[in-house]
Design an enzyme around this catalytic site. Structure first.
Site, mmCIF file in Angstrom:
data_model
loop_
_atom_site.group_PDB
_atom_site.id
_atom_site.type_symbol
_atom_site.label_atom_id
_atom_site.label_comp_id
_atom_site.label_asym_id
_atom_site.label_seq_id
_atom_site.Cartn_x
_atom_site.Cartn_y
_atom_site.Cartn_z
ATOM 1 N N SER A 191 0.927 -1.259 -0.048
ATOM 2 C CA SER A 191 -0.313 0.139 0.080
ATOM 3 C C SER A 191 0.917 1.328 0.050
ATOM 4 O O SER A 191 1.860 1.270 0.572
ATOM 5 C CB SER A 191 -0.863 -0.076 1.362
ATOM 6 N N TYR A 215 -2.420 -0.226 10.484
ATOM 7 C CA TYR A 215 -2.482 -0.789 9.241
ATOM 8 C C TYR A 215 -1.443 -0.778 8.339
ATOM 9 O O TYR A 215 -0.805 -1.610 7.705
ATOM 10 C CB TYR A 215 -3.815 -0.509 8.537
ATOM 11 N N LYS A 225 1.754 -3.439 6.827
ATOM 12 C CA LYS A 225 2.285 -3.776 5.361
ATOM 13 C C LYS A 225 3.791 -3.283 5.368
ATOM 14 O O LYS A 225 4.438 -4.259 4.733
ATOM 15 C CB LYS A 225 1.561 -2.719 4.318
#
Length: 342
Positions: A126, A150, A154
């Site tokens: 991302s 989040y 990643k």
């Protein structure tokens, strides 16, 4: 013989669109998904769109025994790894859940792949790994830092992949850093179906348009941007799916392993929240009432990609416009006002 690909999280928004693109490109797919944030109906509809049934295994990526059964049964060329939790706000409230699922789950998957000597891995990363960018557009050498669990999950996986590439030079570890995926399949049969109130802008707009939500909240109108609202790089999910196929094609052609290979998938252009709302209104004729709300913690002013590396290595570029994104989103939402429950 067709190469067989394991698609973890293949029932999800990006996964389901990529399964169609993979099938069209001649790949054989097996979907592995625990359906925690997706729907069996999405797989049914993908099967109808491609005209054949899809092998589906309901399972969790943290379940090493089930994964071993799957790798014993099938001879995979590689894995496209979408499975993961993805709501920024939820990650702030439940960081352990995010690290357990996104990081521990990926480690388990990589361990099983190692055991079965499957060394082609395409990871769904991302643009959040870039944090608040120092320069625009953002290229793959930009510094990485994260503002929420989040994004951090990643980034931790990226570090794991980098370490794995150093320790074992036989791996192909392509990390695709997505910018802001929007839109839906042109058929209107599959699209983004968030649980609860959407975290992402486009499904929020389309749910206001269809009458599910009263009005759009725009977080922050005092950013140093064209109109004060946040600027993001929106990419049609169909273009994004094509990027995964291009990455697989690239790996099939390599004689030597590529190691850890990060690649941005974005349009290279930024659009503000208000520009997207205006485009949606013009394309669909639907009025979108909105109100301004305070900035959200962790949000940044502007973020858009340099997609030069994807063009140079994969021969890939985003082709579909903001108009296409709005038209396809509205077709999906109006045909499926309650998503896959419609």
């Amino acid at each position: 013989m067709k190469n067989k690909i394991l698609v973890t999280g293949g029932a999800g928004y990006i996964g389901s669109h990529t399964c169609i693109a993979l099938h069209q490109a001649g790949y054989d797919i097996v979907i592995y998904d625990n359906l925690s944030n997706s729907s069996r109906e999405a797989i049914n509809r993908v099967s109808k769109l491609i005209g054949e049934s899809i092998e589906f295994i309901q399972g969790d990526i943290r379940d090493s025994e089930l994964l071993k059964q799957v790798f014993t049964k099938y001879d995979f060329f590689g894995v496209i790894h979408f499975a993961g939790l993805k709501a920024v706000g939820e990650s702030v409230a439940k960081p352990l859940m995010y690290y357990n699922n996104n990081v521990s789950g990926t480690i388990t998957l990589l361990e099983v792949m190692t055991e079965y000597k499957v060394k082609n891995f395409i990871f769904s990363s991302s643009a959040t790994v870039y944090g608040d960018p120092e320069m625009l557009p953002i290229d793959e050498k930009s510094p990485r830092s994260c503002t929420n669990p989040y994004g951090q999950s990643k980034l931790v996986v990226e570090h794991i992949l980098e370490g794995l590439a150093v320790a074992d030079s036989t791996w192909n570890l392509v990390t695709l850093r997505y910018f802001n995926p929007v839109g839906a399949h042109e058929s209107g049969q599959i699209g983004e179906d968030p649980n609860d109130i959407p975290n992402n802008l486009m499904p929020y707009i389309s749910q206001v348009a269809v009458g599910k939500l009263a009005k759009l909240s725009i977080f922050g109108n005092d950013y140093p941007t064209v109109d004060g609202t946040g600027v993001r790089d929106y990419i049609h999910v169909t273009d994004l799916a094509a990027g995964h196929v291009a990455a697989l094609n690239y790996l099939e052609q390599q004689v030597l392993p590529v190691g850890f290979l990060p690649i941005n998938l974005g349009s290279g252009k930024g659009s503000s929240v208000l520009e997207l709302v205006t485009a949606f209104t013009e394309v669909t004729g639907q009025n979108i009432p909105y109100q301004f709300a305070p900035r959200r913690a962790g949000d940044i002013a502007s973020c858009y990609a340099s997609a030069d590396k994807a063009q140079a290595l994969l021969g890939w570029e985003a082709k579909l416009s903001i108009t296409d994104m709005c038209q396809d989103t509205w077709r999906w939402q109006s045909m499926n006002p309650n998503g896959y429950q419609s």
